[in-house]
Scaffold this active site. Structure first.
Site, PDB file in Angstrom:
ATOM      1  N   TYR A  75       9.284  75.481 -34.608  1.00 45.54           N
ATOM      2  CA  TYR A  75       8.508  74.506 -35.380  1.00 45.54           C
ATOM      3  C   TYR A  75       8.993  73.082 -35.116  1.00 45.54           C
ATOM      4  O   TYR A  75       8.198  72.172 -34.895  1.00 45.54           O
ATOM      5  CB  TYR A  75       8.604  74.815 -36.874  1.00 45.54           C
ATOM      6  CG  TYR A  75       7.644  74.001 -37.702  1.00 45.54           C
ATOM      7  CD1 TYR A  75       6.390  74.500 -38.044  1.00 45.54           C
ATOM      8  CD2 TYR A  75       7.977  72.708 -38.120  1.00 45.54           C
ATOM      9  CE1 TYR A  75       5.489  73.736 -38.782  1.00 45.54           C
ATOM     10  CE2 TYR A  75       7.084  71.945 -38.849  1.00 45.54           C
ATOM     11  CZ  TYR A  75       5.847  72.462 -39.183  1.00 45.54           C
ATOM     12  OH  TYR A  75       4.970  71.708 -39.903  1.00 45.54           O
ATOM     13  N   PHE A 127     -15.112  54.605 -24.993  1.00 43.82           N
ATOM     14  CA  PHE A 127     -15.793  55.902 -24.926  1.00 43.82           C
ATOM     15  C   PHE A 127     -16.385  56.197 -26.317  1.00 43.82           C
ATOM     16  O   PHE A 127     -15.964  55.590 -27.296  1.00 43.82           O
ATOM     17  CB  PHE A 127     -14.806  56.993 -24.491  1.00 43.82           C
ATOM     18  CG  PHE A 127     -15.457  58.350 -24.424  1.00 43.82           C
ATOM     19  CD1 PHE A 127     -16.466  58.597 -23.504  1.00 43.82           C
ATOM     20  CD2 PHE A 127     -15.093  59.366 -25.296  1.00 43.82           C
ATOM     21  CE1 PHE A 127     -17.095  59.835 -23.469  1.00 43.82           C
ATOM     22  CE2 PHE A 127     -15.714  60.597 -25.262  1.00 43.82           C
ATOM     23  CZ  PHE A 127     -16.719  60.834 -24.343  1.00 43.82           C
ATOM     24  N   ASP A 128     -17.342  57.127 -26.410  1.00 45.91           N
ATOM     25  CA  ASP A 128     -18.049  57.278 -27.696  1.00 45.91           C
ATOM     26  C   ASP A 128     -17.141  57.709 -28.855  1.00 45.91           C
ATOM     27  O   ASP A 128     -17.280  57.207 -29.965  1.00 45.91           O
ATOM     28  CB  ASP A 128     -19.314  58.151 -27.588  1.00 45.91           C
ATOM     29  CG  ASP A 128     -19.061  59.590 -27.168  1.00 45.91           C
ATOM     30  OD1 ASP A 128     -17.916  59.920 -26.834  1.00 45.91           O
ATOM     31  OD2 ASP A 128     -20.019  60.387 -27.170  1.00 45.91           O
ATOM     32  N   ASP A 218      -6.529  53.805 -22.320  1.00 40.45           N
ATOM     33  CA  ASP A 218      -7.100  55.131 -22.584  1.00 40.45           C
ATOM     34  C   ASP A 218      -7.113  55.822 -21.220  1.00 40.45           C
ATOM     35  O   ASP A 218      -7.936  55.509 -20.364  1.00 40.45           O
ATOM     36  CB  ASP A 218      -8.506  54.941 -23.161  1.00 40.45           C
ATOM     37  CG  ASP A 218      -9.254  56.250 -23.353  1.00 40.45           C
ATOM     38  OD1 ASP A 218      -8.741  57.303 -22.943  1.00 40.45           O
ATOM     39  OD2 ASP A 218     -10.361  56.215 -23.913  1.00 40.45           O
ATOM     40  N   ALA A 220      -7.383  59.022 -19.898  1.00 40.14           N
ATOM     41  CA  ALA A 220      -7.876  60.382 -19.638  1.00 40.14           C
ATOM     42  C   ALA A 220      -7.949  60.673 -18.132  1.00 40.14           C
ATOM     43  O   ALA A 220      -7.690  61.788 -17.691  1.00 40.14           O
ATOM     44  CB  ALA A 220      -9.249  60.566 -20.278  1.00 40.14           C
ATOM     45  N   LYS A 261      -8.561  66.213 -19.257  1.00 47.89           N
ATOM     46  CA  LYS A 261      -9.195  65.730 -18.035  1.00 47.89           C
ATOM     47  C   LYS A 261      -8.185  65.843 -16.888  1.00 47.89           C
ATOM     48  O   LYS A 261      -7.961  66.907 -16.350  1.00 47.89           O
ATOM     49  CB  LYS A 261      -9.684  64.294 -18.213  1.00 47.89           C
ATOM     50  CG  LYS A 261     -10.979  64.160 -19.004  1.00 47.89           C
ATOM     51  CD  LYS A 261     -10.787  64.266 -20.470  1.00 47.89           C
ATOM     52  CE  LYS A 261     -12.019  63.858 -21.246  1.00 47.89           C
ATOM     53  NZ  LYS A 261     -11.836  64.080 -22.689  1.00 47.89           N
ATOM     54  N   HIS A 452     -25.678  63.087 -31.380  1.00 46.26           N
ATOM     55  CA  HIS A 452     -26.222  63.806 -30.217  1.00 46.26           C
ATOM     56  C   HIS A 452     -25.741  65.254 -30.162  1.00 46.26           C
ATOM     57  O   HIS A 452     -26.364  66.088 -29.535  1.00 46.26           O
ATOM     58  CB  HIS A 452     -25.891  63.079 -28.913  1.00 46.26           C
ATOM     59  CG  HIS A 452     -24.432  62.781 -28.717  1.00 46.26           C
ATOM     60  ND1 HIS A 452     -23.731  61.936 -29.537  1.00 46.26           N
ATOM     61  CD2 HIS A 452     -23.556  63.217 -27.804  1.00 46.26           C
ATOM     62  CE1 HIS A 452     -22.489  61.864 -29.134  1.00 46.26           C
ATOM     63  NE2 HIS A 452     -22.339  62.634 -28.078  1.00 46.26           N
TER      64      HIS A 452
HETATM   65  N1  F0G Z   1     -11.403  58.726 -23.948  1.00 48.53           N
HETATM   66  C1  F0G Z   1     -12.173  59.003 -22.890  1.00 48.53           C
HETATM   67  C2  F0G Z   1     -12.288  58.012 -21.778  1.00 48.53           C
HETATM   68  C3  F0G Z   1     -12.842  60.236 -22.831  1.00 48.53           C
HETATM   69  O1  F0G Z   1     -13.597  60.505 -21.767  1.00 48.53           O
HETATM   70  C4  F0G Z   1     -12.687  61.148 -23.900  1.00 48.53           C
HETATM   71  C5  F0G Z   1     -13.376  62.431 -23.889  1.00 48.53           C
HETATM   72  C6  F0G Z   1     -11.871  60.808 -24.977  1.00 48.53           C
HETATM   73  C7  F0G Z   1     -11.240  59.575 -24.968  1.00 48.53           C
HETATM   74  C8  F0G Z   1     -11.680  61.722 -26.164  1.00 48.53           C
HETATM   75  O2  F0G Z   1     -10.880  62.786 -25.801  1.00 48.53           O
HETATM   76  O3  F0G Z   1     -12.366  64.794 -26.028  1.00 48.53           O
HETATM   77  O4  F0G Z   1      -9.888  65.006 -25.864  1.00 48.53           O
HETATM   78  O5  F0G Z   1     -10.920  64.113 -27.907  1.00 48.53           O
HETATM   79  N2  F0G Z   1     -14.317  62.686 -23.104  1.00 48.53           N
HETATM   80  C9  F0G Z   1     -15.022  63.952 -22.967  1.00 48.53           C
HETATM   81  C10 F0G Z   1     -16.142  63.774 -21.990  1.00 48.53           C
HETATM   82  C11 F0G Z   1     -15.432  64.591 -24.227  1.00 48.53           C
HETATM   83  O6  F0G Z   1     -16.973  64.685 -21.876  1.00 48.53           O
HETATM   84  O7  F0G Z   1     -16.183  62.762 -21.300  1.00 48.53           O
HETATM   85  P1  F0G Z   1     -11.027  64.254 -26.430  1.00 48.53           P
END
Ligand code: F0G
Length: 462
Positions: A75, A127-128, A218, A220, A261, A452
């Site tokens: 833990y 990102f969204d 960010d 990813a 990613k 969406h």
């Molecule tokens: N930042 C970027 C640039 C991303 O592409 C994503 C996720 C996130 C943050 C959030 O990360 O999904 O691990 O919580 N992108 C996915 C996509 C969902 O399909 O592009 P997460």
């Protein structure tokens, strides 16, 4: 000298396989109707080639699967945490490393602490989920991409760059104290998976220092970004992706990563930063929702696989194949007259539905209509980046037109081979050749935030 072979091969062989799910046209029509023309609601076993996302869909390596067995599930203070912490520190040079179950968990925690009403976040593009978490804290998210990023038909090497002049003007107009953070998203997922140059990052860093505003990354897709820098930025071609990545991280005060990613894991992420007080506040939040700071919503074995993935992501043979295979898909489509965002991105090719379907009105969900057509044609699933994802409504409650109507074909890492890509070129070109027959869609209902995922649509009346 090694001969430079023309054919770039998948730099792996395959030990475990999964069958693909073939369906009939009639079946797909039934499935799509039952899913309300929303591809998020289509069961994955009704999808032949799944390009919905490159997130969590990669094939782990034998090394990563082996690392799972080394997982220490204690833990607190698990050995696996220290393996993971070292991997992140070695790469980023950042002191405080917090495991997160995925990227948006880091976003929620960081913005809850650093955001709030009256604050503003400035980015090359949020990102969204990033935007949604900034806004959920009560703060405002503003995108400042370079102008060429929105000129989809014209290639440029670093369309992921931030507009430096707009950035400085915005900081002056708002007052530096209101700007919580500058965020650079590498690569820029919302605008075509396009890279950010080291030059742009360095300049953004100078602005951040001058105005005493923290700069966060960010990351990813930091490895793909590093490869593009090596290929495209003057003076970088002889450096290793690792050296480039380390320089990239040297310009930030902190970063977060959805490791689903570039690090190939099916689940996992982290938040890393230098500021002691900020780290403490984030850890306090972490305990509320994620878990104890040495596991953060992940199992010990996940931390081990993530640490291995961070290293594998920067392998030159892998990156050369990865970026080339996405480019190959883009080239095939371009040759067949399918309009795409130029140049192809690192993880995806983005189809420009607005250019392909000029007969569909701005509120007719052209990109979603095209994504549904790809599914009906051969069970290929992409994702809409347009009016549905942006989810903006006018005063009358009706959906508002979006600045773009794109279909992203995101390529899972190490999962599909070249014949799959050749097949995709054939399928997408076939659907595009019937562009005139593709009808607009109408929104029946959608919740207000990230709507969406659950929206219901139907073909609009002719
Ligand atoms: N930042 C970027 C640039 C991303 O592409 C994503 C996720 C996130 C943050 C959030 O990360 O999904 O691990 O919580 N992108 C996915 C996509 C969902 O399909 O592009 P997460």
């Amino acid at each position: 000298m090694e001969k430079a072979w023309k054919t770039i091969i998948e730099p792996f062989k395959i030990k475990v396989v999964e069958p693909l799910a073939f369906t009939t046209r009639a079946e797909r029509e039934r499935v799509l109707r039952a899913a309300d023309w929303n591809l998020f609601k289509v069961p994955a076993d009704k999808v032949l080639i799944d390009l919905l996302t490159d997130s969590g869909t990669s094939a782990m390596s034998a090394e990563q699967w082996s690392a799972l067995m080394r997982g220490d599930e204690s833990y607190a203070g698990a050995r696996s945490f220290f393996v993971f912490e070292k991997a992140v520190r070695d790469l980023t040079g950042l002191r405080h490393v917090m495991p997160m179950h995925q990227g948006r968990a880091a976003e929620r925690i960081l913005f809850k602490v650093a955001g709030g009403p009256g604050k503003v976040f400035l980015s090359n593009s949020h990102f969204d989920t990033t935007r949604a978490n900034v806004e959920a804290s009560g703060a405002e998210a503003i995108d400042l991409p370079v102008p060429e990023a929105l000129d989809f038909g014209t290639p440029a090497p670093f369309k992921g760059d931030i507009d430096l002049r707009a950035l400085e003007a915005k900081i002056r107009a708002l007052g530096a104290e209101r700007v919580a953070m500058i965020i650079m998203t590498l690569t820029n997922n919302s605008l075509g998976g396009q890279p950010v140059s080291l030059g742009n990052l360095r300049a953004a860093r100078e602005i951040s220092r001058h105005y005493k505003i923290p700069l966060f990354l960010d990351v990813a897709r930091f490895a793909e970004n590093s490869w593009f820098v090596k290929l495209r930025e003057p003076g970088q071609s002889t450096r290793s992706p690792e050296e480039i990545a380390k320089e990239t991280f040297s310009y930030c005060d902190g970063c977060w990563m959805s490791s689903k990613k570039d690090a190939f894991v099916n689940m996992g992420g982290f938040l890393a930063l230098n500021d002691d007080a900020l780290a403490q506040a984030c850890r306090d939040e972490m305990i509320l929702g994620e878990g104890f700071p040495t596991y953060g919503g992940l199992a010990g074995r996940d931390l081990e696989a993530l640490a291995v993935g961070l290293r594998e992501a920067l392998d030159e043979h892998y990156l050369r194949y990865r970026v080339r295979s996405v480019e190959y898909l883009g080239e095939g489509l371009r040759k067949n007259g399918v309009p795409i965002v130029e140049p192809p991105g690192g993880h995806a090719v983005y189809l420009d539905a607005r250019r392909l379907l000029p007969h569909i009105p701005p509120t007719g969900f052209a990109a979603q209509a095209l994504a549904c057509e790809l599914y009906l044609t051969a069970g290929v699933r992409g994702v809409e980046i347009g009016a549905l994802m942006f989810g903006k409504r006018g005063a009358d409650g009706a959906p508002k037109a979006a600045p773009m109507e794109l279909v992203r074909l995101a390529i899972p890492r190490r999962a599909y081979t070249q014949s799959h890509v050749d097949f995709l070129i054939e399928v997408v070109s076939d659907a595009a050749s019937r562009a005139k027959e593709i009808r607009p869609l109408r929104l029946i209902e959608a919740p207000s935030r990230l709507g969406h995922f659950s929206a219901r649509l139907e073909p609009a009346a002719a």
